[in-house]
Design a protein around this motif. Structure first.
Motif, PDB file in Angstrom:
ATOM      1  N   THR A 155       2.542   5.145   3.501  1.00 42.14           N
ATOM      2  CA  THR A 155       1.396   4.336   3.892  1.00 42.14           C
ATOM      3  C   THR A 155       1.245   4.278   5.412  1.00 42.14           C
ATOM      4  O   THR A 155       2.098   4.751   6.158  1.00 42.14           O
ATOM      5  CB  THR A 155       1.498   2.910   3.304  1.00 42.14           C
ATOM      6  N   HIS A 156       0.135   3.682   5.871  1.00 48.95           N
ATOM      7  CA  HIS A 156      -0.161   3.497   7.294  1.00 48.95           C
ATOM      8  C   HIS A 156      -0.938   2.201   7.429  1.00 48.95           C
ATOM      9  O   HIS A 156      -2.054   2.083   6.901  1.00 48.95           O
ATOM     10  CB  HIS A 156      -0.989   4.679   7.812  1.00 48.95           C
ATOM     11  N   TYR A 157      -0.354   1.241   8.111  1.00 50.48           N
ATOM     12  CA  TYR A 157      -0.989  -0.068   8.271  1.00 50.48           C
ATOM     13  C   TYR A 157      -2.174   0.017   9.245  1.00 50.48           C
ATOM     14  O   TYR A 157      -2.355   1.010   9.949  1.00 50.48           O
ATOM     15  CB  TYR A 157       0.035  -1.077   8.776  1.00 50.48           C
ATOM     16  N   HIS A 212      -2.146  -5.926   3.779  1.00 52.89           N
ATOM     17  CA  HIS A 212      -1.407  -4.693   3.509  1.00 52.89           C
ATOM     18  C   HIS A 212       0.045  -5.012   3.158  1.00 52.89           C
ATOM     19  O   HIS A 212       0.601  -4.457   2.204  1.00 52.89           O
ATOM     20  CB  HIS A 212      -1.475  -3.795   4.744  1.00 52.89           C
ATOM     21  N   PHE A 213       0.654  -5.910   3.913  1.00 52.66           N
ATOM     22  CA  PHE A 213       2.042  -6.300   3.657  1.00 52.66           C
ATOM     23  C   PHE A 213       2.191  -6.846   2.238  1.00 52.66           C
ATOM     24  O   PHE A 213       3.114  -6.464   1.504  1.00 52.66           O
ATOM     25  CB  PHE A 213       2.478  -7.344   4.688  1.00 52.66           C
ATOM     26  N   ARG A 214       1.292  -7.727   1.840  1.00 54.46           N
ATOM     27  CA  ARG A 214       1.369  -8.318   0.499  1.00 54.46           C
ATOM     28  C   ARG A 214       1.196  -7.261  -0.578  1.00 54.46           C
ATOM     29  O   ARG A 214       1.908  -7.258  -1.599  1.00 54.46           O
ATOM     30  CB  ARG A 214       0.316  -9.423   0.331  1.00 54.46           C
ATOM     31  N   SER A 215       0.237  -6.356  -0.391  1.00 53.07           N
ATOM     32  CA  SER A 215       0.007  -5.310  -1.379  1.00 53.07           C
ATOM     33  C   SER A 215       1.203  -4.363  -1.459  1.00 53.07           C
ATOM     34  O   SER A 215       1.624  -3.966  -2.554  1.00 53.07           O
ATOM     35  CB  SER A 215      -1.265  -4.539  -1.033  1.00 53.07           C
ATOM     36  N   HIS A 216       1.729  -3.981  -0.311  1.00 51.24           N
ATOM     37  CA  HIS A 216       2.917  -3.124  -0.251  1.00 51.24           C
ATOM     38  C   HIS A 216       4.066  -3.766  -1.022  1.00 51.24           C
ATOM     39  O   HIS A 216       4.763  -3.106  -1.817  1.00 51.24           O
ATOM     40  CB  HIS A 216       3.275  -2.927   1.215  1.00 51.24           C
ATOM     41  N   ARG A 217       4.261  -5.050  -0.803  1.00 46.40           N
ATOM     42  CA  ARG A 217       5.358  -5.775  -1.453  1.00 46.40           C
ATOM     43  C   ARG A 217       5.107  -6.001  -2.947  1.00 46.40           C
ATOM     44  O   ARG A 217       5.952  -5.665  -3.787  1.00 46.40           O
ATOM     45  CB  ARG A 217       5.538  -7.130  -0.747  1.00 46.40           C
ATOM     46  N   PRO A 228       9.733  -5.576  15.645  1.00 46.99           N
ATOM     47  CA  PRO A 228      10.298  -5.246  14.341  1.00 46.99           C
ATOM     48  C   PRO A 228       9.379  -5.728  13.226  1.00 46.99           C
ATOM     49  O   PRO A 228       8.611  -6.666  13.415  1.00 46.99           O
ATOM     50  CB  PRO A 228      11.623  -6.008  14.329  1.00 46.99           C
ATOM     51  N   MET A 229       9.467  -5.089  12.086  1.00 45.51           N
ATOM     52  CA  MET A 229       8.672  -5.474  10.922  1.00 45.51           C
ATOM     53  C   MET A 229       9.552  -6.271   9.972  1.00 45.51           C
ATOM     54  O   MET A 229      10.663  -5.847   9.648  1.00 45.51           O
ATOM     55  CB  MET A 229       8.141  -4.234  10.206  1.00 45.51           C
ATOM     56  N   PRO A 230       9.078  -7.420   9.483  1.00 53.56           N
ATOM     57  CA  PRO A 230       9.869  -8.175   8.510  1.00 53.56           C
ATOM     58  C   PRO A 230      10.160  -7.329   7.268  1.00 53.56           C
ATOM     59  O   PRO A 230       9.366  -6.467   6.884  1.00 53.56           O
ATOM     60  CB  PRO A 230       8.965  -9.369   8.159  1.00 53.56           C
TER      61      PRO A 230
END
Length: 278
Positions: free
Chosen positions: A166-168, A191-196, A220-222
């Protein structure tokens, strides 16, 4: 001395390995474990600046790791393919340098062609799909999706895992402010929620281990799944991570490296992994 932009600092980040050599053991499986098999995983953002270097970048990704006098066939998640300069050359060069011995997925899909995958033919593609994240905004960021493929080892079909790429949203978390920042923040969080939830939890709930690659545009990314997820690199916006599953397939990290791309400030990042069926 040339100053370094915040985006370049985020891209280069730190290269520290988290848990190198530590096995991630999935529950389940029966009988004696088979031998570990090498798996080279690459995340590669082609970039948009020095366009004359694009073929070199793609070729260098193909030649990322050499062992025993031969180049390993990497599993690659690509980003920014045809993004902003859709002259068709990037897709052609991927098919040229990742031709025989590979399957290239999503490269002709209207919605997902910016984040295709190159899969070594030693893995069968059991299933594939992509998850839509948002439709983009003119002049700010194109649409974003998450591409997904269920892979099985051709020589041992019980060894299965999911590969995700993916690419945010463009320009997120780069330290610069403009009138679209609020929209970028919303799209990044979406995007984060969908990825998770729609991708990692979806496949993990079916027992699959998941390896994901991508340009996350935040460093950093959580962690997406803090109790399970492992990252190959501590910092940097180009990331490789993995989640153990419960189907008996085990994954472990043995090392990392970076490959200069020469197109812009992105380097391709490489995780040397091993995989086996317990």
């Amino acid at each position: 001395m040339e100053s370094i932009s915040r985006r370049r600092a985020l891209v280069l980040g730190g290269g520290a390995v988290l848990g190198a050599g530590a096995a991630l053991t999935a529950a389940g499986g029966a009988g004696a474990a088979v031998d570990w098999k090498r798996l080279v995983v690459v995340t590669a953002n082609i970039g948009r600046k020095n366009l004359g270097q694009r073929e070199r970048a793609i070729r260098d990704v193909r030649h990322a790791v050499k062992t025993g006098g031969r180049f390993a066939k990497p599993l690659v998640g690509w980003q920014e393919i045809g993004e902003g300069d859709d002259d068709g050359r990037e897709r052609r060069w991927i098919n040229e340098h990742f031709g025989k011995g590979f399957r290239n997925l999503f490269e002709t899909d209207k919605a997902a062609h910016r984040v295709p995958m190159s899969i070594p033919t030693e893995f069968n593609v059991v299933d594939r799909r992509f998850t839509r994240v948002h439709g983009g905004k003119d002049g700010v960021s194109p649409n974003r999706v998450i591409t997904e493929a269920v892979l099985e080892l051709a020589s041992d079909p019980q060894l299965r895992f999911v590969f995700v790429n993916t690419h945010y949203v463009a320009g997120a978390w780069n330290g610069e402010e403009d009138s679209h920042e609020a929209w970028r923040d919303r799209m990044w969080a979406q995007h984060f929620r969908s990825h998770r939830d729609d991708v990692l939890d979806h496949w993990h709930s079916q027992g699959y281990p998941v390896i994901w690659t991508g340009d996350v545009n935040r460093s950093p990314m959580p962690l997406l799944l803090p109790k399970r997820e492992k990252r190959a690199f501590r910092r940097g916006i180009d990331q490789i991570a993995w989640i153990p599953g419960t189907n008996g397939t085990e994954i472990r990290l043995t090392g990392t490296k970076s490959v200069p791309m020469h197109v812009d400030s992105h380097h391709a990042r490489v995780a040397m992994m091993q995989i086996r069926r317990a």
